[in-house]
Design an enzyme around this catalytic site. Structure first.
Site, mmCIF file in Angstrom:
data_model
loop_
_atom_site.group_PDB
_atom_site.id
_atom_site.type_symbol
_atom_site.label_atom_id
_atom_site.label_comp_id
_atom_site.label_asym_id
_atom_site.label_seq_id
_atom_site.Cartn_x
_atom_site.Cartn_y
_atom_site.Cartn_z
ATOM 1 N N HIS A 121 0.902 -1.347 -0.011
ATOM 2 C CA HIS A 121 0.150 0.109 -0.111
ATOM 3 C C HIS A 121 0.807 1.242 0.020
ATOM 4 O O HIS A 121 1.930 1.356 0.779
ATOM 5 C CB HIS A 121 -1.066 -0.042 1.313
ATOM 6 C CG HIS A 121 -1.819 1.328 1.280
ATOM 7 N ND1 HIS A 121 -1.504 2.104 2.384
ATOM 8 C CD2 HIS A 121 -2.628 1.790 0.472
ATOM 9 C CE1 HIS A 121 -2.447 3.114 2.326
ATOM 10 N NE2 HIS A 121 -3.067 2.931 1.125
ATOM 11 N N SER A 122 0.594 2.120 -0.952
ATOM 12 C CA SER A 122 1.032 3.500 -0.910
ATOM 13 C C SER A 122 2.810 3.279 -1.173
ATOM 14 O O SER A 122 3.292 2.795 -1.921
ATOM 15 C CB SER A 122 0.731 4.226 0.425
ATOM 16 O OG SER A 122 0.886 5.462 0.242
ATOM 17 N N GLN A 123 3.359 3.912 -0.081
ATOM 18 C CA GLN A 123 5.039 4.009 -0.167
ATOM 19 C C GLN A 123 5.358 2.778 -0.278
ATOM 20 O O GLN A 123 6.550 2.461 -1.036
ATOM 21 C CB GLN A 123 5.284 4.695 1.057
ATOM 22 C CG GLN A 123 6.995 4.680 1.333
ATOM 23 C CD GLN A 123 7.399 4.140 2.617
ATOM 24 O OE1 GLN A 123 6.574 3.373 3.342
ATOM 25 N NE2 GLN A 123 8.627 4.605 2.872
#
Length: 369
Positions: free
Chosen positions: A191-193
């Site tokens: 998720h994300s980063q």
């Protein structure tokens, strides 16, 4: 009042649970011997394991594995959902985060949680309207601002993280590889980063990544997007991913020895209203053969700050010979989600869509239920 968790009697039978650490190296820094770079992985294995391959869940910046183990208002999280579907689940804390120890001498400087940024990007973007789609956000369970009990629970979970992308990506990639070497091939969900760590882990050991699920992975390719509100809304930011999808090297074919070997060009015109102009490779595009070796899913929310640019990541992958499945939740009929969809009111509806894709992508590994 916060919602209550499911009663213990409703908990699926567990064959085994516990934790392990993976990765990490000893070194001498400033005259002291330290270990750094390890991840913490908490696991549960259901008694009725109907899927042969475990799923590893990797959180993003400022977060820890609590993103997956529950929600700030006490509902079922994605880890429990997939456990109930018959998957062994591993939830990690990245190196230097949560229960994976941080050493400043080897990890470098930290970045810290930002209250205003958390409200604007994660929990109440509909208030700030920094990007066009933000007005569509409806799924956060509460007001999404400081003082709301659900927000306060969420903000209490935010933690410092390794600031330098190159260092964070290298450490997490190496530790994820070490984890997969311990537990065997797995489905990796980021998720994300941690999206960058997902590309890098699959690139380094495609034989150990059975499928890659990227929930709003760090992006778009090459440049960040600065969200500035009306009337301009979207501007090119820093070139944070000089390797296209990451800050550190990836295995292109023909080989790229340095970022300067990659040539990029920006679209003359965006693909639609309220979208950024994507940065892509100049033709002929170098390929990413290792990422083409496993099924891949990309998911983004209708109202997230990723909504203006997630298509750019998909286009970049397609150009590089990778053919992911893309679920744009709004277009799939699931409305109102922001960046933290695993915590939002319809989190289990989103999880069900992901699990349905996994069952289709890896049918031979699912036993009859």
């Amino acid at each position: 009042m916060l919602a209550q968790a499911a009663p213990a009697s409703d908990t699926p039978p567990i064959a085994k649970q516990g934790y392990l650490f993976a990765g990490g190296k000893y070194s001498t820094v400033n005259g002291k011997r330290v270990m750094a770079g390890q991840i913490y992985a908490e696991f549960q294995i259901p008694k009725n394991q109907t899927h042969r391959t475990p799923i590893v869940m990797v959180h993003g910046a400022i977060q820890t594995g609590t993103n997956f183990t529950g929600t700030p208002d006490g509902r079922m999280g994605w880890a429990e959902y997939f456990l109930r579907q018959g998957y062994a689940v591993y939830v990690i804390d990245q190196p230097g985060r949560g229960r994976a120890s941080y050493d400043g001498d080897s990890g470098g400087p930290q970045a810290f949680p930002d209250l205003t940024g958390t409200e604007q990007r994660f929990t109440a973007p509909e208030r700030s309207k920094l990007w066009p789609q933000a007005r569509l956000h409806t799924q956060w369970p509460g007001a999404g601002v400081a003082g709301d009990p659900v927000f306060d629970q969420f903000y209490a979970s935010q933690v410092p993280f390794v600031r330098t992308p190159e260092k964070a990506q290298e450490m997490t990639r190496d530790a994820l590889v070490a984890l997969l070497e311990k537990i065997g091939p797995a489905i990796v969900m980021t998720h994300s980063q941690s999206g960058a760590m997902g590309w890098l882990t699959a690139d380094a050991r495609p034989d150990l990544v059975r499928a890659l699920i990227q929930v709003e992975p760090s992006g778009p390719p090459l440049h960040d997007v600065d969200m500035v509100g009306a009337p301009d809304y979207l501007r090119d930011g820093a070139a944070a991913r000089p390797w296209g999808l990451s800050a550190i090297s990836m295995s292109y074919a023909p080989r790229a020895a340095a970022p300067a070997d990659l040539a990029f060009v920006q679209q003359d015109k965006a693909d639609g209203p309220d979208l950024v102009r994507c940065w892509l490779q100049k033709a002929p595009a170098r390929q990413l053969p290792n990422l083409a070796k496993m099924p891949m899913l990309i998911v983004n929310g209708e109202a997230s700050f990723h909504a203006p640019f997630e298509h750019c990541t998909v286009k970049y992958l397609e150009q590089a010979g990778v053919h992911p499945t893309w679920i744009d939740l709004g277009k799939a009929g699931v409305h109102g989600n922001g960046h933290m969809m695993m915590l939002e009111k319809n989190n289990l509806e989103v999880a069900a869509m992901i699990e349905k894709w996994v069952a289709k992508a890896l049918p031979a590994e699912t036993a009859a239920r």
